[in-house]
Design a protein around this motif. Structure first.
Motif, short mmCIF file in Angstrom:
data_model
loop_
_atom_site.label_atom_id
_atom_site.label_comp_id
_atom_site.label_asym_id
_atom_site.label_seq_id
_atom_site.Cartn_x
_atom_site.Cartn_y
_atom_site.Cartn_z
N ILE A 44 0.94 -1.18 0.00
CA ILE A 44 0.13 -0.15 0.00
C ILE A 44 0.82 1.22 -0.01
O ILE A 44 1.70 1.32 0.80
CB ILE A 44 -0.95 0.01 1.09
N LEU A 45 0.71 1.98 -1.09
CA LEU A 45 1.54 3.23 -1.20
C LEU A 45 0.63 4.48 -1.07
O LEU A 45 -0.27 4.70 -1.85
CB LEU A 45 2.27 3.14 -2.53
N THR A 46 1.04 5.35 0.01
CA THR A 46 0.36 6.43 0.13
C THR A 46 1.40 7.69 -0.13
O THR A 46 2.72 7.61 0.22
CB THR A 46 -0.21 6.65 1.46
N GLY A 47 0.87 9.15 -0.18
CA GLY A 47 1.75 9.96 -0.63
C GLY A 47 0.62 11.13 -0.84
O GLY A 47 -0.57 10.97 -1.45
N PRO A 48 1.16 12.58 -0.73
CA PRO A 48 0.50 13.64 -1.27
C PRO A 48 0.14 13.73 -2.59
O PRO A 48 0.82 12.98 -3.35
CB PRO A 48 1.01 14.78 -0.69
N THR A 55 3.07 7.71 -11.56
CA THR A 55 4.38 7.37 -12.48
C THR A 55 5.19 6.36 -11.97
O THR A 55 5.60 5.55 -12.83
CB THR A 55 5.08 8.71 -12.36
N MET A 56 5.44 6.33 -10.59
CA MET A 56 6.22 5.08 -10.19
C MET A 56 5.49 3.75 -10.48
O MET A 56 5.98 2.80 -10.71
CB MET A 56 6.52 5.45 -8.54
N ALA A 57 4.27 3.83 -10.11
CA ALA A 57 3.54 2.77 -10.25
C ALA A 57 3.48 2.14 -11.83
O ALA A 57 3.31 1.00 -11.79
CB ALA A 57 2.08 2.94 -10.06
N ALA A 58 3.22 3.06 -12.54
CA ALA A 58 3.43 2.69 -14.18
C ALA A 58 4.71 1.91 -14.29
O ALA A 58 4.63 0.77 -15.04
CB ALA A 58 3.12 4.02 -14.79
N ALA A 59 5.63 2.50 -14.04
CA ALA A 59 7.04 1.85 -14.07
C ALA A 59 7.04 0.29 -13.28
O ALA A 59 7.81 -0.46 -13.98
CB ALA A 59 8.23 2.79 -13.52
N PHE A 60 6.45 0.44 -12.19
CA PHE A 60 6.73 -0.98 -11.38
C PHE A 60 5.61 -2.01 -12.31
O PHE A 60 6.32 -3.01 -12.51
CB PHE A 60 5.84 -0.68 -10.21
N CYS A 68 -1.68 -2.62 -10.59
CA CYS A 68 -1.78 -1.19 -9.70
C CYS A 68 -3.06 -1.00 -9.78
O CYS A 68 -3.79 -0.82 -10.77
CB CYS A 68 -1.00 -0.51 -10.32
N ILE A 69 -3.54 -0.49 -8.47
CA ILE A 69 -5.02 0.11 -8.31
C ILE A 69 -4.84 1.44 -7.81
O ILE A 69 -4.26 1.77 -6.63
CB ILE A 69 -5.67 -0.66 -7.48
N ASP A 70 -5.29 2.33 -8.70
CA ASP A 70 -4.98 3.94 -8.45
C ASP A 70 -6.47 4.23 -7.64
O ASP A 70 -7.21 3.67 -7.78
CB ASP A 70 -5.05 4.48 -9.55
N LEU A 96 -1.37 -1.06 -4.31
CA LEU A 96 -2.57 -0.04 -3.95
C LEU A 96 -2.16 1.39 -3.58
O LEU A 96 -1.42 1.43 -2.88
CB LEU A 96 -3.45 -0.64 -2.67
N LEU A 97 -2.65 2.09 -4.42
CA LEU A 97 -2.33 3.61 -4.19
C LEU A 97 -3.33 4.54 -3.64
O LEU A 97 -4.62 3.99 -3.95
CB LEU A 97 -1.87 4.29 -5.58
N SER A 98 -3.00 5.37 -2.96
CA SER A 98 -3.97 6.23 -2.17
C SER A 98 -3.37 7.55 -1.71
O SER A 98 -2.21 7.50 -1.21
CB SER A 98 -4.69 5.78 -1.31
#
Length: 205
Positions: A44-48, A55-60, A68-70, A96-98
């Motif tokens: 689970i990757l969070t950030g402002p 962008t990081m998720a697309a490369a991953f 990847c789930i935005d 998982l991005l949020s």
């Protein structure tokens, strides 16, 4: 869903030209390279806002073949529950991005709560100076432009240090440079900064 690409230490560098890496996101970058070590194959990757999660998720995703789930907080509990189970069962990574921490997702399904708690969590840190400078440089380089060293130095001391503010100022400086037919210099930086108040909101048209 596009975002300014993210930017080790004082010399930002591009990862395969896709995003920049500094101390602010170096830990995230390293763990995205070693997804086989994630707890239950889920991170689970969070950030402002505008911190480069997408962008990081697309490369991953391109490198790992994972999913990847935005804006994961917007999904139904059952959807995330089934995706988590599939990733764990098939041993394929799920990212998982949020912008929100999991505690603010409003998850009501107890089984999903326990699964998310057992997952690997990381947060993109606030931008350091190398990150801010790198983002400005990348933004203008993509447009065939440069930003002067004195303009960067001026902004360093006065701007709100956030990813979204970098984005706002870069767009404003770009527009001013077009209007005045001038390079991105100190004068442009000073003019751009006057368009935003102490909270980073626009105060002029």
């Amino acid at each position: 869903m596009s975002q300014i690409a993210l930017p080790l230490e004082q010399n930002p560098k591009a990862d395969h030209g896709r995003y920049l890496v500094t101390a602010a996101n170096a830990e995230v970058h390293q763990h995205l390279q070693h997804w086989g070590d994630w707890s239950h194959h889920t991170m689970i990757l969070t950030g402002p806002e505008a911190s480069g999660k997408t962008t990081m998720a697309a490369a991953f995703e391109a490198d790992s073949g994972g999913m990847c789930i935005d804006d994961a907080s917007q999904y139904e509990d059952t959807e995330i529950f089934h995706l988590w189970n599939r990733a764990n069962g098939e041993k394929q990574p799920l990212l998982l991005l949020s912008a929100k921490p999991v505690s603010e997702w409003g998850v009501e399904l107890p089984d999903l709560q326990s699964r998310l708690a057992a997952s690997f969590h990381l947060e993109i840190g606030a931008p350091d100076q190398a990150m801010i400078d790198g983002l400005f440089q990348k933004y203008f380089a993509m447009r065939g432009l440069t930003i002067s060293a004195d303009a960067l130095a001026y902004l360093e001391k006065r701007m709100i240090r956030s990813y979204s503010m970098v984005q706002k100022l870069a767009k404003k400086m770009d527009a001013l440079a077009i209007e005045t037919k001038k390079p991105i210099n100190l004068a442009i930086a000073k003019s751009a900064l006057t368009f935003f108040d102490a909270d980073g909101e626009k105060v002029k048209a």
